[in-house]
Write an enzyme that holds these catalytic residues in place. Structure first.
Site, short mmCIF file in Angstrom:
data_model
loop_
_atom_site.label_atom_id
_atom_site.label_comp_id
_atom_site.label_asym_id
_atom_site.label_seq_id
_atom_site.Cartn_x
_atom_site.Cartn_y
_atom_site.Cartn_z
N VAL A 77 2.21 4.16 5.07
CA VAL A 77 2.65 4.22 3.68
C VAL A 77 1.65 3.49 2.81
O VAL A 77 1.26 2.36 3.11
CB VAL A 77 4.05 3.58 3.52
CG1 VAL A 77 4.50 3.61 2.07
CG2 VAL A 77 5.06 4.25 4.43
N LEU A 79 1.23 2.19 -1.03
CA LEU A 79 1.91 1.91 -2.29
C LEU A 79 0.88 1.49 -3.33
O LEU A 79 -0.03 0.73 -3.01
CB LEU A 79 2.94 0.79 -2.12
CG LEU A 79 4.15 1.07 -1.23
CD1 LEU A 79 4.97 -0.20 -1.04
CD2 LEU A 79 4.99 2.19 -1.81
N SER A 104 3.09 1.30 9.18
CA SER A 104 2.22 0.41 8.43
C SER A 104 2.50 0.67 6.97
O SER A 104 2.75 1.82 6.58
CB SER A 104 0.75 0.69 8.72
OG SER A 104 0.46 0.52 10.08
N CYS A 105 2.47 -0.35 6.15
CA CYS A 105 2.66 -0.19 4.71
C CYS A 105 1.67 -1.10 4.01
O CYS A 105 1.68 -2.32 4.23
CB CYS A 105 4.10 -0.53 4.32
SG CYS A 105 4.46 -0.22 2.58
N VAL A 106 0.82 -0.50 3.20
CA VAL A 106 -0.21 -1.28 2.51
C VAL A 106 -0.22 -0.96 1.02
O VAL A 106 0.19 0.13 0.60
CB VAL A 106 -1.61 -1.02 3.11
CG1 VAL A 106 -1.68 -1.46 4.56
CG2 VAL A 106 -1.98 0.44 2.98
#
Length: 125
Positions: A77, A79, A104-106
């Site tokens: 993801v 953002l 994973s979210c960055v």
């Protein structure tokens, strides 16, 4: 052997890439913005509305490959602002309420079309 997966139920690729590529039993879905394929525009101006559309686009691509959300093993993801994390997470949790895939979210400096979120997935059948 690689098999290109494409559907008109998700936005067409806007560059030299495929919506998704199937390799053996793995499906690699390119990052999906919250673009409505019927209009070519972002679906709303909130992270929630764009995330819902992004996930809808992903579902259409998964379905074209004979898969669904249960086959997703990894998401990434992106953002536009990490302060959107909680709002995004609420929408994401509706799609993956149990047995959620690895993720994973960055936060990134910018996304195409000034989108708030982009999601890519890897699925396995």
């Amino acid at each position: 052997m690689n098999k290109i997966i494409a559907t008109q139920s998700a936005p067409a690729a806007i560059g030299p890439y495929s919506q998704a590529v199937m390799v053996d039993s793995f499906l690699y879905v390119s990052g999906q913005l919250g673009v409505n394929p019927a209009t070519g525009n972002l679906e709303g101006d909130t992270v929630q509305s764009q995330a819902k559309q992004s996930l809808k686009n992903i579902k259409a691509i998964l379905n074209e490959a004979g898969m669904d959300y249960a086959d997703v093993v990894k998401t990434t993801v992106f953002l536009s602002d990490i302060s959107l994390f909680a709002e995004f997470n609420a929408v994401y949790a509706e799609t993956f309420p149990t047995n959620a895939p690895a993720r994973s979210c960055v936060s990134v400096k910018g996304l195409p079309k000034n989108a708030l979120v982009e999601i890519e997935v890897i699925a396995h059948k």
